[in-house]
Design a protein around this motif. Structure first.
Motif, PDB file in Angstrom:
ATOM      1  N   ALA A 231       0.844  -1.201   0.000  1.00  0.00           N
ATOM      2  CA  ALA A 231       0.000   0.000   0.000  1.00  0.00           C
ATOM      3  C   ALA A 231       0.876   1.246   0.000  1.00  0.00           C
ATOM      4  CB  ALA A 231      -0.913  -0.009   1.216  1.00  0.00           C
ATOM      5  N   ASP A 232       0.589   2.182  -0.890  1.00  0.00           N
ATOM      6  CA  ASP A 232       1.386   3.406  -0.965  1.00  0.00           C
ATOM      7  C   ASP A 232       0.492   4.633  -0.831  1.00  0.00           C
ATOM      8  OD1 ASP A 232       0.480   4.470  -3.631  1.00  0.00           O
ATOM      9  OD2 ASP A 232       1.357   2.598  -4.361  1.00  0.00           O
ATOM     10  N   LEU A 237      -4.596   5.672  -9.015  1.00  0.00           N
ATOM     11  CA  LEU A 237      -5.064   5.362 -10.367  1.00  0.00           C
ATOM     12  C   LEU A 237      -6.526   5.734 -10.511  1.00  0.00           C
ATOM     13  CD1 LEU A 237      -3.571   1.766 -10.659  1.00  0.00           C
ATOM     14  CD2 LEU A 237      -2.844   3.702 -12.039  1.00  0.00           C
ATOM     15  N   ALA A 238      -6.897   6.151 -11.709  1.00  0.00           N
ATOM     16  CA  ALA A 238      -8.314   6.334 -12.010  1.00  0.00           C
ATOM     17  C   ALA A 238      -8.992   4.970 -12.069  1.00  0.00           C
ATOM     18  CB  ALA A 238      -8.481   7.074 -13.334  1.00  0.00           C
ATOM     19  N   SER A 283      -7.440   1.246  -5.816  1.00  0.00           N
ATOM     20  CA  SER A 283      -6.779   2.548  -5.900  1.00  0.00           C
ATOM     21  C   SER A 283      -7.806   3.658  -6.057  1.00  0.00           C
ATOM     22  CB  SER A 283      -5.808   2.568  -7.084  1.00  0.00           C
ATOM     23  OG  SER A 283      -5.098   3.780  -7.138  1.00  0.00           O
ATOM     24  N   ARG A 284      -7.398   4.826  -5.580  1.00  0.00           N
ATOM     25  CA  ARG A 284      -8.186   6.041  -5.804  1.00  0.00           C
ATOM     26  C   ARG A 284      -7.233   7.134  -6.246  1.00  0.00           C
ATOM     27  NH1 ARG A 284     -12.716   7.242  -1.372  1.00  0.00           N
ATOM     28  NH2 ARG A 284     -13.346   8.601  -3.104  1.00  0.00           N
ATOM     29  N   THR A 290      -3.197   0.132  -3.505  1.00  0.00           N
ATOM     30  CA  THR A 290      -2.826  -1.087  -2.782  1.00  0.00           C
ATOM     31  C   THR A 290      -2.837  -2.244  -3.768  1.00  0.00           C
ATOM     32  OG1 THR A 290      -3.779  -0.314  -0.696  1.00  0.00           O
ATOM     33  CG2 THR A 290      -3.404  -2.673  -0.919  1.00  0.00           C
ATOM     34  N   PHE A 291      -1.651  -2.812  -4.005  1.00  0.00           N
ATOM     35  CA  PHE A 291      -1.542  -3.999  -4.851  1.00  0.00           C
ATOM     36  C   PHE A 291      -1.441  -5.222  -3.950  1.00  0.00           C
ATOM     37  CE2 PHE A 291      -0.380  -0.683  -7.759  1.00  0.00           C
ATOM     38  CZ  PHE A 291      -0.781  -1.151  -9.010  1.00  0.00           C
ATOM     39  N   SER A 292      -2.295  -6.205  -4.194  1.00  0.00           N
ATOM     40  CA  SER A 292      -2.378  -7.392  -3.347  1.00  0.00           C
ATOM     41  C   SER A 292      -1.946  -8.620  -4.128  1.00  0.00           C
ATOM     42  CB  SER A 292      -3.800  -7.590  -2.820  1.00  0.00           C
ATOM     43  OG  SER A 292      -4.213  -6.460  -2.061  1.00  0.00           O
ATOM     44  N   LEU A 293      -0.889  -9.276  -3.647  1.00  0.00           N
ATOM     45  CA  LEU A 293      -0.387 -10.500  -4.250  1.00  0.00           C
ATOM     46  C   LEU A 293      -0.899 -11.687  -3.460  1.00  0.00           C
ATOM     47  CD1 LEU A 293       1.525 -12.188  -6.065  1.00  0.00           C
ATOM     48  CD2 LEU A 293       3.378 -11.599  -4.485  1.00  0.00           C
TER      49      LEU A 293
END
Length: 298
Positions: A231-232, A237-238, A283-284, A290-293
């Motif tokens: 999470a950053d 992202l749209a 994302s907003r 937040t990329f979830s692996l």
């Protein structure tokens, strides 16, 4: 009349038994045909005008066409593998020489404008080197030239290794990296390639998080999967981009000026799929991503 009725009942029973036997023979024949097709030993045995003979003929045509398609696909993959090997071999030395001579020029006493040109030359050569390496990895994964071998391994060790690689770049940019608490969670994955996939997610977060931002890595075990979140507090992202960021060479219009070729997330997704897992993104715009692996458990 009684005997006529009895005869009619017996005849009906005989027809019913005959139909059941014929249906059983047909089903047994179809079952044999499918078993032979699976084993690759199918040969038509009925040569008449029956429906079963027609089914056999159509199945034979389908298997022949499938075999031809499989052979063509294997040939295409072999050509792609050979092309990838040629590209990797033919470009490695020229790019290394470009970087070598650029480094030698940088050590000279050059005017400021020439020094800027040397810096640009080095940066572009490094970008080309990264692009070729990424294309080679993607091509090898797609064609099966690189095999992923999942095995039970520690998720904590995976996360720690990926964070160690990302720490210098994050520190240089002034982005905080927050590691998860120690966990005993385990999953099935190829340690080498999955570290690259997770590293791509973290590197992507560092790249698009401004100085003073924060990246948090967390681990959540479930019954069937283990989830690793990156999470950053970056640019985000749209909504319409969330489904496109994993496409090969996709670059958001908002980051066209940044370094990158649009292969990092694509490679991460391919590696996750090869491990039997997947990647999701939430994302907003302007609020981070937040990329979830997700990695399958043993």
């Amino acid at each position: 009349m009684k005997y006529v009725a009895l005869a009619a009942v017996l005849l009906a029973l005989a027809v019913l038994v005959y139909d059941r036997l014929r249906l059983r023979r047909t089903m047994n024949s179809l079952d044999r045909m499918l078993d032979d097709a699976v084993c690759g030993a199918f040969v038509p045995t009925h040569f008449d005008e029956s429906r079963l003979s027609a089914v056999e003929a159509r199945l034979k045509r389908y298997l022949d066409a499938s075999g031809t398609s499989a052979a063509r696909l294997a040939e295409d993959r072999a050509r792609v593998q050979a092309l990838i090997a040629d590209i990797s071999h033919q470009t490695k030395t020229p790019i290394a020489n470009l970087l070598l001579y650029a480094g030698l020029l940088a050590d000279k006493d050059l005017p400021p404008d020439c020094r800027d040109c040397v810096a640009q030359l080095t940066a572009q050569a490094e970008k080309l080197q990264f692009l070729i390496a990424s294309l080679v990895k993607a091509g090898r994964l797609e064609t099966g030239a690189i095999e992923v071998h999942p095995k039970e391994a520690s998720v904590q060790a995976l996360v720690s290794a990926a964070l160690r690689e990302a720490t210098p770049k994050a520190a240089e940019k002034g982005v905080a990296l927050l590691a998860p608490p120690d966990t005993a969670a385990a999953a099935r994955f190829d340690p080498k390639w999955t570290q690259e996939a997770l590293g791509n997610l973290i590197d992507n977060a560092v790249k698009y998080t401004p100085s003073g931002g924060c990246i948090t890595v967390s681990v959540t075990p479930y019954e069937l999967f283990c989830r690793i979140d990156v999470a950053d507090t970056g640019i985000g992202l749209a909504e319409e981009e969330c489904g496109r960021v994993f496409q090969r060479f996709y670059r958001s219009p908002a980051v066209r000026g940044e370094q990158g070729v649009g292969l990092g997330l694509y490679l991460a997704r391919e590696i996750a799929a090869a491990n039997g897992g997947y990647i999701k993104v939430a994302s907003r715009l302007g609020e981070g991503s937040t990329f979830s692996l997700f990695l399958p458990k043993a």
